[in-house]
Scaffold this motif. Structure first.
Motif, PDB file in Angstrom:
ATOM      1  N   ASP A 281       0.827  -1.205   0.000  1.00 39.13           N
ATOM      2  CA  ASP A 281       0.000   0.000   0.000  1.00 39.13           C
ATOM      3  C   ASP A 281       0.863   1.257   0.000  1.00 39.13           C
ATOM      4  O   ASP A 281       0.625   2.199  -0.762  1.00 39.13           O
ATOM      5  CB  ASP A 281      -0.918   0.018   1.221  1.00 39.13           C
TER       6      ASP A 281
ATOM      7  N   ASN B 156       1.090   4.013  -2.958  1.00 35.37           N
ATOM      8  CA  ASN B 156       0.592   5.356  -2.665  1.00 35.37           C
ATOM      9  C   ASN B 156       1.662   6.427  -2.699  1.00 35.37           C
ATOM     10  O   ASN B 156       1.416   7.555  -3.131  1.00 35.37           O
ATOM     11  CB  ASN B 156      -0.064   5.379  -1.279  1.00 35.37           C
ATOM     12  N   ARG B 157       2.845   6.093  -2.200  1.00 39.22           N
ATOM     13  CA  ARG B 157       3.887   7.105  -1.996  1.00 39.22           C
ATOM     14  C   ARG B 157       4.956   7.134  -3.083  1.00 39.22           C
ATOM     15  O   ARG B 157       5.669   8.121  -3.210  1.00 39.22           O
ATOM     16  CB  ARG B 157       4.595   6.861  -0.652  1.00 39.22           C
TER      17      ARG B 157
ATOM     18  N   ARG C 190      -6.741  11.388  -7.195  1.00 39.76           N
ATOM     19  CA  ARG C 190      -6.439  10.716  -5.922  1.00 39.76           C
ATOM     20  C   ARG C 190      -5.081  11.120  -5.384  1.00 39.76           C
ATOM     21  O   ARG C 190      -4.902  11.360  -4.209  1.00 39.76           O
ATOM     22  CB  ARG C 190      -6.499   9.192  -6.136  1.00 39.76           C
ATOM     23  N   TYR C 191      -4.089  11.226  -6.271  1.00 43.73           N
ATOM     24  CA  TYR C 191      -2.713  11.420  -5.818  1.00 43.73           C
ATOM     25  C   TYR C 191      -2.133  12.804  -6.100  1.00 43.73           C
ATOM     26  O   TYR C 191      -1.227  13.254  -5.420  1.00 43.73           O
ATOM     27  CB  TYR C 191      -1.791  10.389  -6.484  1.00 43.73           C
TER      28      TYR C 191
ATOM     29  N   ALA D 118      -3.952   2.088   0.583  1.00 43.47           N
ATOM     30  CA  ALA D 118      -3.813   2.181  -0.869  1.00 43.47           C
ATOM     31  C   ALA D 118      -5.172   2.152  -1.547  1.00 43.47           C
ATOM     32  O   ALA D 118      -6.042   1.386  -1.177  1.00 43.47           O
ATOM     33  CB  ALA D 118      -2.967   1.035  -1.397  1.00 43.47           C
TER      34      ALA D 118
END
Length: 580
Positions: A279, A283-284, A343-344, A379
């Protein structure tokens, strides 16, 4: 040592035995500790030598006389170690204590002796002692001591370190605080320790790590890797400076160490930890940095900080090392890209983690509260449309909770129009859909390519008109994707990558056009195409259009003509070379 100190430990104490490896000598050394409870300049050297001799006797006793450990514990000699470290002159003793304990635990062979030393919680008290970590020597010995302890972990000894009643695990918690230390050897030692901890089959301990440290540690670790990658990218952009070459090599080796460490964690097959780590990586790092960097920023992009983006060559190079993003690269259409960027995009910035690891570990939150507070770190499953739209709806609803009813109803209508039952990803197709696609294969056209921005960027990177740098990495990514046995053939066939198909008639004509262009440029006079590019392009072309088992080529007449043109031109170039 002063004359008075010698007299105090000789005439007024016991006489030192002749045999250094005996319980009598241990009793003598214990008397020295009892008569010197306070560390001073006068007795400092004596105490350091005494601690060293004690470790030698204990190692000897482990192999020859079990009564040595009985006496050591009866006298509570580890208490003396703690008392010395807490005093004004403790710095001189700390190094020797850590060195003594490190040597001791490295050389003990019998479990009984090990359990004797670990009893009474003295070792955990030493671990949590407030050492002066500005002293590099103390830090090095401390981490080495913790790493040595981690090699003694098993399903039995773990209970000496992890206290289930108090929900405390100082060996692990104190060690991971050094995960981003400036010294490479210390970082390596911390990674080794964490792997030794994770592989211990203890469910309660794993639950502690999952509830109390996993998200905090893995998120900060991924941020650290991300920062390192951005620095690595900066060096690549400025590789004209010859002074950067050595730094570039060191940064590459460090990156590979990160990759190997992450791989080692995944290979332990601790599903709960692997899910959290995956996750955080998605995500990062992988999606917001690797994937987003394939597409150049434009005015419509939500990525406001260009420093968080990689050069496209760097992104392609890094993607060649990752096999888990094939579905995203090949299948993501424009609608998905926009959803993912929503989202990001807004959270991508060139900055440190929101909270440092030390602060995160210092917070003690109830698990229920923690789950709520960390929900944004979970995530987003971009392969699941239902989850994705539900997540977006929840985010908009939360943001609009304090807004007007009119705004809220508008957002509601937007979400309702966005919720669709059709799958954006090949991996979400049902078996019937996959079978239908297999029976009714269509040529992959420019229109299809334009609908997949990430895959389109990968194809465009094959352009070798100016140089072949990006082409090399793009070919590496394509070969990595096509040779990965875990990728569903339906995903590959959806974009015309027929490497696993027996019938290759529906191969990607756009990609084959680019590969033929590479071959044509490679035989031109004064060609800039390297031999490795030619080999990679030829290898990929054969996988796409040629069935090795049946010895059948599925090349169209158009592409066959281009291959023959390459053959003729290369023959002419070869003749010209020999005439000269």
């Amino acid at each position: 040592m002063s004359v008075f100190t010698r007299a105090k430990n000789g005439l007024f104490g016991q006489t030192k035995p002749r045999n250094p490896h005996s319980i009598e000598n241990l009793k003598y050394l214990c008397g020295v500790l009892n008569r010197n409870p306070i560390v001073s300049d006068a007795n400092r050297d004596l105490l350091i030598e005494t601690l060293r001799c004690i470790s030698e006797i204990l190692i000897w006793g482990d192999q020859n006389d079990s009564s040595v450990f009985d006496y050591f514990l009866e006298r509570g000699m580890l208490t003396h170690f703690l008392n010395y470290m807490r005093q004004k002159y403790g710095r001189y003793i700390c190094v020797q204590v850590l060195q003594t304990l490190n040597i001791l635990f490295e050389n003990i062979r019998h479990e009984t002796s090990l359990y004797y030393l670990l009893s009474n919680n003295h070792i955990n008290n030493i671990i949590v002692h407030k050492f002066d970590f500005t002293d590099e020597e103390i830090t090095a010995y401390y981490i080495s001591f913790l790493k040595t302890l981690s090699f003694k972990l098993n399903s039995h000894s773990i209970h000496f370190f992890y206290n289930e009643r108090n929900n405390d695990f100082p060996l692990y918690v104190e060690a991971i605080k050094f995960f981003n230390h400036s010294e490479t050897m210390i970082r390596i030692a911390v990674r080794t320790l964490t792997l030794n901890v994770y592989k211990v089959p203890d469910s309660a301990m794993h639950r502690f790590i999952l509830d109390r440290t996993a998200t905090e540690y893995f998120s900060n670790l991924v941020w650290f890797i991300r920062s390192h990658i951005l620095d690595f990218d900066s060096l690549i952009r400025n590789n004209q400076d010859i002074n950067n070459r050595d730094r570039l090599t060191c940064n590459l080796e460090e990156y590979l160490d990160h990759i190997h460490y992450l791989q080692d964690i995944f290979l332990l097959n601790v599903d709960s930890l692997n899910n959290v780590l995956k996750d955080q990586l998605m995500n990062r790092l992988l999606i917001p940095v690797y994937i987003f960097s394939l597409i150049k920023c434009d005015k419509s992009s939500r990525i406001t900080d260009s420093r968080a983006m990689l050069d496209q060559s760097s992104a392609l190079f890094l993607l060649a090392e990752v096999k888990e993003l094939a579905d995203t690269i090949l299948s993501a259409n424009i609608e998905t890209v926009e959803a993912v960027q929503r989202r990001y995009g807004e959270q991508i910035s060139y900055s440190l983690p929101p909270t440092s690891l030390d602060v995160c570990l210092a917070k003690v939150e109830p698990i229920s509260n923690k789950i709520t507070s960390e929900i944004s770190l979970n995530a987003l499953d971009i392969n699941n449309d239902t989850y994705r739209y539900r997540h977006e709806y929840e985010q908009i609803r939360a943001r609009s909770a304090s807004s007007s009813p009119r705004t809220s109803s508008t957002n509601q209508r937007i979400i309702e129009t966005n919720v669709k039952s059709t799958s954006l990803y090949v991996s979400n197709w049902t078996t019937d859909e996959k079978n239908k696609r297999h029976l009714d294969q269509m040529k992959f056209t420019d229109t299809h390519l334009a609908e997949r921005p990430y895959f389109e960027a990968l194809i465009k990177a094959l352009d070798c008109t100016e140089n072949d740098q990006q082409c090399f990495y793009a070919l590496s990514v394509l070969l990595t994707i096509t040779m990965n046995p875990s990728i569903d053939n339906a995903i590959l066939e959806s974009v015309g990558l027929t490497v696993k198909s027996s019938n290759k008639s529906s191969y990607n004509t756009i990609l084959v056009d680019q590969l033929c262009e590479i071959l044509l440029l490679s035989v031109a006079q004064d060609s800039k195409i390297r031999l490795v590019i030619l080999n990679l392009a030829t290898d990929l072309l054969k996988k796409l259009v040629y069935n090795e088992e049946e010895k059948i080529s599925y090349l169209s007449d158009h592409h066959l003509a281009r291959i023959e043109q390459v053959h003729e031109q290369s023959t002419q170039e070869l003749r010209r070379h020999y005439r000269v």
